[in-house]
Design a protein around this motif. Sequence first.
Motif, PDB file in Angstrom:
ATOM      1  N   TYR A 121       0.781  -1.239   0.000  1.00  0.00           N
ATOM      2  CA  TYR A 121       0.000   0.000   0.000  1.00  0.00           C
ATOM      3  C   TYR A 121       0.811   1.287   0.000  1.00  0.00           C
ATOM      4  N   ASP A 122       2.074   1.241   0.353  1.00  0.00           N
ATOM      5  CA  ASP A 122       2.825   2.487   0.541  1.00  0.00           C
ATOM      6  C   ASP A 122       2.826   3.391  -0.690  1.00  0.00           C
ATOM      7  N   ASP A 123       2.876   2.811  -1.870  1.00  0.00           N
ATOM      8  CA  ASP A 123       2.956   3.618  -3.084  1.00  0.00           C
ATOM      9  C   ASP A 123       1.600   3.803  -3.769  1.00  0.00           C
ATOM     10  N   ARG A 124       0.508   3.550  -3.017  1.00  0.00           N
ATOM     11  CA  ARG A 124      -0.815   3.596  -3.637  1.00  0.00           C
ATOM     12  C   ARG A 124      -1.733   4.674  -3.055  1.00  0.00           C
ATOM     13  N   TRP A 125      -1.204   5.484  -2.174  1.00  0.00           N
ATOM     14  CA  TRP A 125      -2.101   6.405  -1.477  1.00  0.00           C
ATOM     15  C   TRP A 125      -2.566   7.559  -2.352  1.00  0.00           C
ATOM     16  N   ASN A 126      -2.038   7.685  -3.546  1.00  0.00           N
ATOM     17  CA  ASN A 126      -2.608   8.655  -4.493  1.00  0.00           C
ATOM     18  C   ASN A 126      -3.926   8.146  -5.073  1.00  0.00           C
ATOM     19  N   LYS A 127      -4.174   6.836  -4.964  1.00  0.00           N
ATOM     20  CA  LYS A 127      -5.425   6.239  -5.436  1.00  0.00           C
ATOM     21  C   LYS A 127      -6.257   5.664  -4.294  1.00  0.00           C
ATOM     22  N   LEU A 128      -5.730   5.739  -3.103  1.00  0.00           N
ATOM     23  CA  LEU A 128      -6.315   5.030  -1.966  1.00  0.00           C
ATOM     24  C   LEU A 128      -6.817   6.011  -0.923  1.00  0.00           C
ATOM     25  N   THR A 129      -7.962   5.719  -0.330  1.00  0.00           N
ATOM     26  CA  THR A 129      -8.472   6.517   0.786  1.00  0.00           C
ATOM     27  C   THR A 129      -8.413   5.689   2.063  1.00  0.00           C
ATOM     28  N   PHE A 130      -8.541   6.376   3.186  1.00  0.00           N
ATOM     29  CA  PHE A 130      -8.533   5.694   4.485  1.00  0.00           C
ATOM     30  C   PHE A 130      -9.634   4.640   4.538  1.00  0.00           C
ATOM     31  N   SER A 131     -10.829   4.983   4.090  1.00  0.00           N
ATOM     32  CA  SER A 131     -11.950   4.046   4.150  1.00  0.00           C
ATOM     33  C   SER A 131     -11.730   2.852   3.220  1.00  0.00           C
ATOM     34  N   THR A 132     -11.132   3.091   2.059  1.00  0.00           N
ATOM     35  CA  THR A 132     -10.861   1.989   1.145  1.00  0.00           C
ATOM     36  C   THR A 132      -9.829   1.029   1.735  1.00  0.00           C
ATOM     37  N   PHE A 133      -8.809   1.592   2.348  1.00  0.00           N
ATOM     38  CA  PHE A 133      -7.798   0.766   2.995  1.00  0.00           C
ATOM     39  C   PHE A 133      -8.433  -0.108   4.072  1.00  0.00           C
ATOM     40  N   LEU A 134      -9.270   0.504   4.917  1.00  0.00           N
ATOM     41  CA  LEU A 134      -9.900  -0.263   5.995  1.00  0.00           C
ATOM     42  C   LEU A 134     -10.846  -1.316   5.439  1.00  0.00           C
ATOM     43  N   ARG A 135     -11.536  -0.999   4.346  1.00  0.00           N
ATOM     44  CA  ARG A 135     -12.407  -1.997   3.734  1.00  0.00           C
ATOM     45  C   ARG A 135     -11.598  -3.204   3.269  1.00  0.00           C
ATOM     46  N   ARG A 136     -10.456  -2.938   2.683  1.00  0.00           N
ATOM     47  CA  ARG A 136      -9.600  -4.044   2.238  1.00  0.00           C
ATOM     48  C   ARG A 136      -9.124  -4.898   3.410  1.00  0.00           C
ATOM     49  N   ARG A 137      -8.729  -4.255   4.489  1.00  0.00           N
ATOM     50  CA  ARG A 137      -8.289  -5.006   5.665  1.00  0.00           C
ATOM     51  C   ARG A 137      -9.466  -5.752   6.294  1.00  0.00           C
ATOM     52  N   PHE A 138     -10.635  -5.124   6.296  1.00  0.00           N
ATOM     53  CA  PHE A 138     -11.845  -5.761   6.821  1.00  0.00           C
ATOM     54  C   PHE A 138     -12.167  -7.018   6.014  1.00  0.00           C
ATOM     55  N   GLU A 139     -12.109  -6.906   4.699  1.00  0.00           N
ATOM     56  CA  GLU A 139     -12.382  -8.059   3.835  1.00  0.00           C
ATOM     57  C   GLU A 139     -11.428  -9.205   4.130  1.00  0.00           C
ATOM     58  N   ARG A 140     -10.178  -8.870   4.372  1.00  0.00           N
ATOM     59  CA  ARG A 140      -9.163  -9.903   4.584  1.00  0.00           C
ATOM     60  C   ARG A 140      -9.254 -10.533   5.961  1.00  0.00           C
ATOM     61  N   LEU A 141      -9.487  -9.723   6.976  1.00  0.00           N
ATOM     62  CA  LEU A 141      -9.366 -10.209   8.348  1.00  0.00           C
ATOM     63  C   LEU A 141     -10.690 -10.649   8.977  1.00  0.00           C
ATOM     64  N   GLN A 142     -11.759  -9.936   8.684  1.00  0.00           N
ATOM     65  CA  GLN A 142     -12.963 -10.074   9.500  1.00  0.00           C
ATOM     66  C   GLN A 142     -13.741 -11.370   9.321  1.00  0.00           C
ATOM     67  N   PRO A 143     -13.831 -11.953   8.118  1.00  0.00           N
ATOM     68  CA  PRO A 143     -14.607 -13.198   8.022  1.00  0.00           C
ATOM     69  C   PRO A 143     -14.159 -14.278   8.998  1.00  0.00           C
ATOM     70  N   LEU A 144     -12.860 -14.468   9.141  1.00  0.00           N
ATOM     71  CA  LEU A 144     -12.378 -15.511  10.047  1.00  0.00           C
ATOM     72  C   LEU A 144     -12.482 -15.101  11.507  1.00  0.00           C
ATOM     73  N   VAL A 145     -12.488 -13.798  11.782  1.00  0.00           N
ATOM     74  CA  VAL A 145     -12.775 -13.340  13.141  1.00  0.00           C
ATOM     75  C   VAL A 145     -14.176 -13.800  13.535  1.00  0.00           C
ATOM     76  N   VAL A 146     -15.133 -13.581  12.647  1.00  0.00           N
ATOM     77  CA  VAL A 146     -16.519 -13.971  12.905  1.00  0.00           C
ATOM     78  C   VAL A 146     -16.635 -15.483  13.048  1.00  0.00           C
ATOM     79  N   LEU A 147     -15.987 -16.225  12.150  1.00  0.00           N
ATOM     80  CA  LEU A 147     -16.065 -17.681  12.226  1.00  0.00           C
ATOM     81  C   LEU A 147     -15.462 -18.204  13.521  1.00  0.00           C
ATOM     82  N   GLY A 148     -14.282 -17.696  13.902  1.00  0.00           N
ATOM     83  CA  GLY A 148     -13.637 -18.168  15.122  1.00  0.00           C
ATOM     84  C   GLY A 148     -14.490 -17.941  16.354  1.00  0.00           C
ATOM     85  N   MET A 149     -15.105 -16.757  16.447  1.00  0.00           N
ATOM     86  CA  MET A 149     -15.973 -16.460  17.592  1.00  0.00           C
ATOM     87  C   MET A 149     -17.219 -17.342  17.585  1.00  0.00           C
TER      88      MET A 149
END
Length: 370
Positions: A66-94
């Motif tokens: 991500y370091d060289d992408r912030w000219n195309k990236l917003t804070f919310s988009t970054f968090l959405r990407r991290r949410f997509e990657r991390l959150q499904p298995l958080v929900v499953l584990g719980m």
Amino acid sequence: MDNNKLGTKPHYQILDGLRGVAAIIVVFFHLAEPLSSSHLNNVVNHGYLAVDFFFLLSGFVIGYAYDDRWNKLTFSTFLRRRFERLQPLVVLGMTLGAVGFYFTDSTIWPHIHSVPVWKLIVVMLIGYTLIPIPLSMDIRGWEEMHPLNSVGWSLFFEYIANILYALGLRKLSNKALACFVVLAGAVLLHFAVTNPNGDVTGGWTLNAEHMRVGITRTIFPFFAGLLLSRVARPVYIKNAFLWCSVLLAAVLLMPRIGGAEHLWLNGLYEALCIIIVFPVIVYIGASGVMHSQREDKICTFLGRLSYPLYMTHYVLVYFYVAWLSNHGGITLWQAWPYALLTFSGTIVLAYASLKLYDEPARAWLRKKLK
């Protein structure tokens, strides 16, 4: 912003493989831990340092991706990407932790059967958000911020590091980031050698002490990984995956150093592993190249399995710990068939979680969160 407009970069396959190696050693650590009489004689003594290795890997990969992408990236988009990657298995584990909760009633958790269903559901729903629960809501009795899936604490701090990166620390120049990392490393070193426990363990309880430990364990490795992704100039290193795997295993399987008389020596060892050895391993891994299709397949498989394994294995460890508690005094040699069975179950559960849930859930989220 459409996430797909950002595209994806090639993976560091060897680093993916190393993440899988570390995740497997975490499972071994959690299987050996209840068989030790104290933190001094666990046969997988430093397995918990895999979490610190994960943080460093995460910082490296986030910087690379991500370091060289912030000219195309917003804070919310970054968090959405991290949410997509991390959150499904958080929900499953719980969810799996909640499903199995009442079935782990044992001598170590005799009160489990008296926990009302409404409270279990509330803890599960809070767990989906990774918001730490207060001690008054601890339904298992281990003073964990996520009692349905113990490992959730590290994901909580992972999110904190990601948010700090996106909010502003990504804007630091390399020189300023280096100063920040050196300061964080000094804090980590001081904590490790002065900690009364003689190690860096902690971070899973919602109190001042554990929050300090969690932040200390997260900030240095994550931002050291970020700095490494910016300044490292990989060179060709033969057999990098093999050498990195051996070195990582040696670090995590190292017996306790210094004993009960010189606890600070073990703290110093752990600090040096996090500050020096882990960055070296990541650098070597990033410098390596695949020598065969077999090595490529191994690294790809381990990389894909690593996060599901980490996020679901403790669900089965709870059953294993309950069984050990109900068979008090059992030795390592008596327990190993059950430990092996549990380990095999964690691999099967992780792979099933990946194929039947995680990959479909992430694909669905990508469409919904465009």
